[in-house]
Design a protein around this motif. Structure first.
Motif, mmCIF file in Angstrom:
data_model
loop_
_atom_site.group_PDB
_atom_site.id
_atom_site.type_symbol
_atom_site.label_atom_id
_atom_site.label_comp_id
_atom_site.label_asym_id
_atom_site.label_seq_id
_atom_site.Cartn_x
_atom_site.Cartn_y
_atom_site.Cartn_z
ATOM 1 N N VAL A 124 -11.783 11.076 4.390
ATOM 2 C CA VAL A 124 -11.417 10.542 3.089
ATOM 3 C C VAL A 124 -9.894 10.391 3.015
ATOM 4 C CG1 VAL A 124 -11.366 12.872 2.076
ATOM 5 C CG2 VAL A 124 -11.645 10.896 0.592
ATOM 6 N N GLY A 125 -9.465 9.297 2.381
ATOM 7 C CA GLY A 125 -8.030 9.088 2.213
ATOM 8 C C GLY A 125 -7.479 10.035 1.156
ATOM 9 N N LEU A 126 -6.254 10.509 1.366
ATOM 10 C CA LEU A 126 -5.614 11.383 0.388
ATOM 11 C C LEU A 126 -4.495 10.655 -0.342
ATOM 12 C CD1 LEU A 126 -5.242 14.621 2.559
ATOM 13 C CD2 LEU A 126 -7.004 14.152 0.840
ATOM 14 N N SER A 127 -3.806 9.763 0.370
ATOM 15 C CA SER A 127 -2.718 9.019 -0.244
ATOM 16 C C SER A 127 -2.525 7.734 0.538
ATOM 17 C CB SER A 127 -1.431 9.854 -0.242
ATOM 18 O OG SER A 127 -1.142 10.273 1.076
ATOM 19 N N GLY A 128 -1.918 6.745 -0.130
ATOM 20 C CA GLY A 128 -1.741 5.450 0.515
ATOM 21 C C GLY A 128 -0.284 5.205 0.853
ATOM 22 N N ARG A 129 -0.060 4.488 1.925
ATOM 23 C CA ARG A 129 1.299 4.158 2.337
ATOM 24 C C ARG A 129 1.342 2.776 2.947
ATOM 25 N NH1 ARG A 129 1.323 7.635 6.715
ATOM 26 N NH2 ARG A 129 1.772 9.387 5.375
ATOM 27 N N ALA A 130 2.434 2.075 2.704
ATOM 28 C CA ALA A 130 2.568 0.725 3.216
ATOM 29 C C ALA A 130 3.612 0.699 4.320
ATOM 30 C CB ALA A 130 2.982 -0.212 2.092
ATOM 31 N N ARG A 131 3.364 -0.099 5.345
ATOM 32 C CA ARG A 131 4.377 -0.336 6.368
ATOM 33 C C ARG A 131 5.379 -1.331 5.797
ATOM 34 N NH1 ARG A 131 5.386 2.907 10.246
ATOM 35 N NH2 ARG A 131 6.088 1.252 11.640
ATOM 36 N N VAL A 132 6.650 -1.067 5.989
ATOM 37 C CA VAL A 132 7.692 -1.935 5.432
ATOM 38 C C VAL A 132 8.827 -2.082 6.450
ATOM 39 C CG1 VAL A 132 7.271 -1.247 3.043
ATOM 40 C CG2 VAL A 132 8.912 0.022 4.427
ATOM 41 N N LEU A 133 9.730 -2.969 6.085
ATOM 42 C CA LEU A 133 10.984 -3.068 6.826
ATOM 43 C C LEU A 133 12.060 -2.512 5.899
ATOM 44 C CD1 LEU A 133 12.071 -4.393 9.550
ATOM 45 C CD2 LEU A 133 12.918 -6.213 8.072
ATOM 46 N N VAL A 134 12.677 -1.394 6.293
ATOM 47 C CA VAL A 134 13.765 -0.879 5.468
ATOM 48 C C VAL A 134 15.032 -1.572 5.956
ATOM 49 C CG1 VAL A 134 14.173 1.108 6.994
ATOM 50 C CG2 VAL A 134 14.954 1.191 4.638
ATOM 51 N N TYR A 135 15.887 -2.014 4.990
ATOM 52 C CA TYR A 135 17.089 -2.728 5.441
ATOM 53 C C TYR A 135 18.325 -2.317 4.656
ATOM 54 C CZ TYR A 135 16.346 -5.892 1.436
ATOM 55 O OH TYR A 135 16.175 -6.419 0.188
ATOM 56 N N ASN A 136 19.467 -2.570 5.276
ATOM 57 C CA ASN A 136 20.756 -2.289 4.677
ATOM 58 C C ASN A 136 21.357 -3.628 4.255
ATOM 59 O OD1 ASN A 136 23.593 -1.914 4.391
ATOM 60 N ND2 ASN A 136 23.503 -0.045 5.621
ATOM 61 N N PRO A 137 21.296 -3.937 2.939
ATOM 62 C CA PRO A 137 21.662 -5.285 2.493
ATOM 63 C C PRO A 137 23.098 -5.677 2.861
ATOM 64 C CG PRO A 137 20.857 -3.933 0.656
ATOM 65 C CD PRO A 137 20.948 -3.047 1.836
ATOM 66 N N HIS A 243 11.590 -4.022 2.322
ATOM 67 C CA HIS A 243 11.108 -5.400 2.384
ATOM 68 C C HIS A 243 9.651 -5.368 2.803
ATOM 69 C CE1 HIS A 243 10.738 -9.620 3.304
ATOM 70 N NE2 HIS A 243 10.610 -9.402 4.596
ATOM 71 N N PHE A 244 8.764 -5.925 1.935
ATOM 72 C CA PHE A 244 7.343 -6.026 2.280
ATOM 73 C C PHE A 244 7.119 -7.406 2.882
ATOM 74 C CE2 PHE A 244 5.645 -2.239 0.083
ATOM 75 C CZ PHE A 244 6.725 -1.913 -0.719
ATOM 76 N N PHE A 245 6.663 -7.448 4.137
ATOM 77 C CA PHE A 245 6.406 -8.762 4.738
ATOM 78 C C PHE A 245 5.342 -9.473 3.900
ATOM 79 C CE2 PHE A 245 7.656 -6.149 8.444
ATOM 80 C CZ PHE A 245 8.745 -6.886 8.870
ATOM 81 N N PRO A 246 5.570 -10.750 3.542
ATOM 82 C CA PRO A 246 4.656 -11.443 2.632
ATOM 83 C C PRO A 246 3.457 -12.085 3.356
ATOM 84 C CG PRO A 246 6.552 -12.835 3.099
ATOM 85 C CD PRO A 246 6.756 -11.566 3.891
ATOM 86 N N GLY A 247 2.530 -12.566 2.557
ATOM 87 C CA GLY A 247 1.468 -13.443 3.053
ATOM 88 C C GLY A 247 0.454 -12.775 3.951
ATOM 89 N N GLY A 248 0.121 -11.525 3.704
ATOM 90 C CA GLY A 248 -0.908 -10.857 4.507
ATOM 91 C C GLY A 248 -0.463 -10.598 5.929
#
Lengths: 339, 544
Positions: A124-137, A243-248
């Protein structure tokens, strides 16, 4: 004479050792948890569980893939009662090896989205997490770079030597497995090879990547979404952004941290008590407030300003399809990412 | 100050070759042999298990061994070893000469501070070097006004070499210094009188006399590099130990075993080469008359550069790690939410180190007796095998034992006894060595007299031999204690669940980038190690 001094010193040391001994030899029955999650993320809530229930918990910490492999090696003999993973794939691998105990409906139904529960009810899942690109603007501006539309674009020449990744990290491994499932083994292999050829910077874990991006050592890094918020909590001035990569895009994989009970455990009741505890409102609120993850029960909301889980343009994928852990680990090793 | 005792005797060039005539006067020989055999059997577990694991891998193992990637790992390790040994020696020779033979101000202080680098574990030096010399590290922030925006990344070969150089150079300084102090003044005077200048005297007369000592120190350094895990892991340099760790962590035992065996073979090859190359030339006095006091070299105009050189070495080896740790202690960066009280860590660390030191000393005594007093081939073989720890890197011992226990000895799996067994195998040679050299200094006539006066063999052992060898036994005890305390890979892999020491705490804090949480256990570890080293040195100094 000096030998006397050493004798005295050794005696002192021995006394300290003896004083420490009772703490080491404790034979009370305890729940053994193998955790693929970092101690800093899961340790406090497990300590809280012990405090609330009086059930002592012993925890082995390691990387999720490593711990899963350890349980597979130990087999029937594994001392583990509960396995906590930061990747649905590792749980799937143990499920596929027929090592997990089915969970009761009451436990499974706490999580509303069926995508975050094993179809066979084994984890069973306990928590959700998204893969992202962290960036330094600022650094990105300085370098005249624009955010990529897809994780696959990071192999472009302009990103040479600029991307941080953690090739041994379970969340990364799961992301590569997702690539294999969605794009095929060949494309996944090619992407790894191209990233290495592009001098991707390897880090042991996600936290050092975020630290490196904040420090300006690298402009971007592939991580889970929540690490940045731990730094922001210390220092709100930090300008690094997600940054969340867009478009699935496959780079926006949403994964879970989850738990399962080992069939070989002879403390099934206590183990279930722990899993239920981790799905309780208070534990879910802990994940939201302290680890900045997505709670998976409806009664608790994320604590930080995150896009809603449903609004992330994540790829369509069944988490239990990510169970070929060994295959991905070998692919990553053969790619040379660990060298 | 005689410091050479820090170096396990197997690496000392001044080891006595001859054996005393064999008449057994101490203890029950068969019993000692039986105990020794049992100890050696334990020591052999890892090797046996690696062979089983590697053979079990079969053709897969062979394929894995012959991959280009494995060959790359071999060359990485060799390159690291050669570069580090070269650099460490390059630093150590002038350092030993300046602090040993020259009129350097406060040279004893310089020496002590330089040797203090030995108590800082390689992983701490590596972590602090990454912070100090990283792309956006302390050095960069100092250079910022000069327009230096970022420094090149030192991770990899450069970082690993830099770290290990400053961790290992004391191992060359110690024997080099001992040899410099024993050098014969008459030879140097002869050189001067024949018109050689200071540099020529150093190069043509002093340096050749150092050769046996240097080769011992360089061998120590080379072995250290091959077996070190902390520095290469932190610097992400793909040497053997890191590759083995990655395989072990994932419980891929066949591949880890193959790599482990290759590493052992490499280490043994190195030892073999060294014993072959070991020069048989004469380096001792052949003139008549007593050896005279050595003359202190007047540095003159070179004094300032000499001081600066020593200060720079100490700055790198000791000051940088300490400065970074203090900076972390004072800084407000993200800290681990897991609070582990320092006294728990101290208790665990000191407790397990003391227990291991006692176990190792007890196990070493029969072997040391055999080594010092026995002459049979069987005895000599037992002793040789007991020294296996010298060629078994910690990571290899750990992987074999975890494999062994998880499959066949479940009652030992994840327990303190297994952890202590791991330490014992690794550090047994240190204790045998120290005890053996103490026993060799006891004239067997004492034991013979005791026997002729009516003591039994056992009584003569307990009442004559052991008390006389006490200093050596205690030195071995302290040496093992010191090394167990900072040991990393065995501790990480074999520790019971939830058992934390200074080393594991530093490692996990580094692993999760909670740099502030490294500071306290790091400083505490250095403090305790330095105190133990101080005790050993004091003992060396006052020993008869």
């Amino acid at each position: 004479m000096s030998a006397t001094r050493i004798t005295l010193f050794s005696l002192g040391v021995l006394l300290v050792a003896l004083a420490g001994a009772p703490a080491l030899a404790d034979d009370e029955p305890v729940l053994t948890v193998y955790s693929g999650r970092n101690e800093s993320l899961i340790g406090p809530i497990l300590a809280q569980f012990s405090e609330d229930t009086g059930i002592a918990v012993e925890i082995l910490y390691g990387g999720t893939s490593a711990v899963a492999n350890q349980i597979l090696t130990e087999g029937e003999n594994s001392p583990a009662d509960v396995f906590i993973a930061q990747d649905g794939g590792a749980l799937g691998a143990l499920a596929a090896a027929d090592m997990l105990q089915a969970l009761p409906e009451a436990t499974l139904s706490r999580v509303l989205d069926a995508a975050f529960v094993s179809p066979a009810g084994l984890w069973v899942g306990l928590s959700g997490r998204a893969r992202v690109l962290v960036y330094n603007p600022e650094l990105l501006d300085e370098m005249g770079l624009e955010l990529p539309g897809s994780i696959l674009d990071l192999t472009a020449d302009k990103w040479r030597g600029l991307v941080g990744w953690a090739p041994t990290n379970a969340s990364f491994v799961a992301n590569v497995t997702a690539m294999r499932v969605l794009l095929g083994d060949c494309d996944a292999e090619d992407w790894l090879a191209a990233m290495i050829a592009n001098d991707a910077q390897a880090y042991p874990k996600n936290t050092p990547i975020v630290q490196a991006v904040i420090n300006g050592e690298i402009p971007v890094g592939l991580v889970n979404h929540y690490y940045l918020y731990r730094f922001l909590a210390e220092d709100p001035e930090i300008t690094a952004t997600l940054h969340f990569f867009p478009g699935g895009d496959v780079g926006s994989l949403i994964n879970i941290a989850g738990a399962a009970i080992l069939q070989s455990s002879d403390r099934q009741d206590l183990a279930l008590q722990l899993v239920d505890y981790l799905l309780s409102d208070s534990a879910q609120a802990y994940f939201a407030a302290k680890t900045y993850e997505y709670p998976l029960v409806t009664s608790v909301d994320p604590s930080v300003d995150l896009p809603a889980l449903a609004d992330i343009e994540a790829p369509e994928i069944d988490l239990s399809d990510l169970d070929d852990l060994q295959g991905t680990l070998e692919m990553i090793e053969n790619s040379g990412a660990l060298d | 100050m005689q410091l050479s005792g820090i170096i396990p005797p197997r690496f000392r060039s001044d080891r006595r070759q001859g054996r005393l005539p064999a008449r057994w006067h101490v203890g029950n020989r068969q019993l000692l042999q039986a105990i020794s055999l049992a100890v050696v059997a334990c020591v052999m577990i890892p090797v046996a298990y690696l062979v089983i694991g590697a053979v079990g891998a079969g053709q897969d193992g062979v394929d894995y061994l012959l991959r280009t990637r494995t060959i790359l790992i071999v060359s990485n390790s060799l390159a690291l070893m050669l570069a580090t040994t070269f650099l460490a020696t390059l630093i150590a020779i002038p350092f030993a000469w300046l602090t040993g033979r020259c009129d350097l101000p406060a040279r004893q202080v310089f020496l002590a501070l330089g040797l203090a680098a030995m108590v800082i574990p390689s992983y701490l030096t590596a972590v602090t070097f990454s912070e100090a010399f990283g792309p956006k590290g302390l050095l960069q922030s100092l250079l910022e006004p000069l327009g230096v925006d970022r420094l090149p990344n030192i991770k990899g070969f450069v970082g690993a070499t830099l770290t290990l150089t400053f961790v290992t150079f004391p191992y060359v300084v110690l024997p080099a210094r001992a040899a410099l102090l024993q050098a014969d003044r008459a030879l140097e005077e002869a050189g001067h009188s024949l018109g050689l200048n200071r540099w020529q005297v150093f190069r043509q007369i002093t340096l050749p006399q150092l050769r046996p000592a240097l080769s011992a120190g360089m061998l120590m350094t080379a072995l250290y590099c091959l077996s070190d895990f902390g520095a290469v892991a932190v610097m992400r340099f793909n040497a053997f130990t890191r590759a083995i760790f990655i395989q072990t962590e994932s419980f891929r035992m066949d591949k880890a075993s193959v790599l482990g065996l290759v590493l052992i073979a490499l280490t043994m090859l190195l030892l073999l080469l060294q014993s072959r190359l070991h020069s048989n030339g004469r380096h001792y006095r052949i003139g008549t008359g007593a050896s005279r006091e050595l003359q202190t070299v007047q540095l003159g105009r070179l004094k300032l550069p000499g001081v600066l050189f020593c200060a720079a070495v100490i700055f790198m080896g000791v000051a940088v790690p300490l400065l970074v740790l203090f900076k972390w202690l004072a800084g407000h960066m993200i800290t681990s939410p897991i609070h582990v009280p320092l006294d728990t860590l101290a208790q665990n660390t000191v407790g397990v180190s003391a227990a291991s030191a006692l176990v190792v000393s007890a196990a070493a005594l029969p072997l040391a007796l055999l080594a010092a007093r026995a002459s049979s081939r069987f005895d000599r073989w037992l002793v040789k095998l007991a020294y296996a720890g010298n060629v078994l890197p910690g990571i290899v011992i750990a992987l074999a034992l975890v494999f062994f226990a998880s499959q066949h000895m479940l009652s030992l799996y994840q327990t303190l006894p297994l952890l202590i067994l791991g330490y014992a195998i690794r550090f047994l040679p240190y204790s045998i060595g120290a005890t053996e050299s103490a026993l060799e200094q006891i004239n067997p006539r004492f034991e013979e007299s005791a026997r002729s006066l009516g003591l039994t063999a056992r009584e003569s052992l307990l009442r004559i031999t052991v008390p006389l060898a006490r200093a050596g036994i205690l030195a071995g005890l302290a040496l093992v204690f010191l090394n167990v305390m900072k040991e990393l890979p065995i501790t990480l892999i074999l520790r019971p669940i939830g058992f934390r020491t200074f080393a594991t705490r530093i490692w996990s804090a580094y692993d999760e980038a909670f740099l502030s949480s490294i500071a306290l256990p790091g400083l505490a570890l250095i403090l305790v190690s330095a105190s133990v080293l101080f005790v050993i040195l004091r003992q060396e100094k006052t020993a008869p």
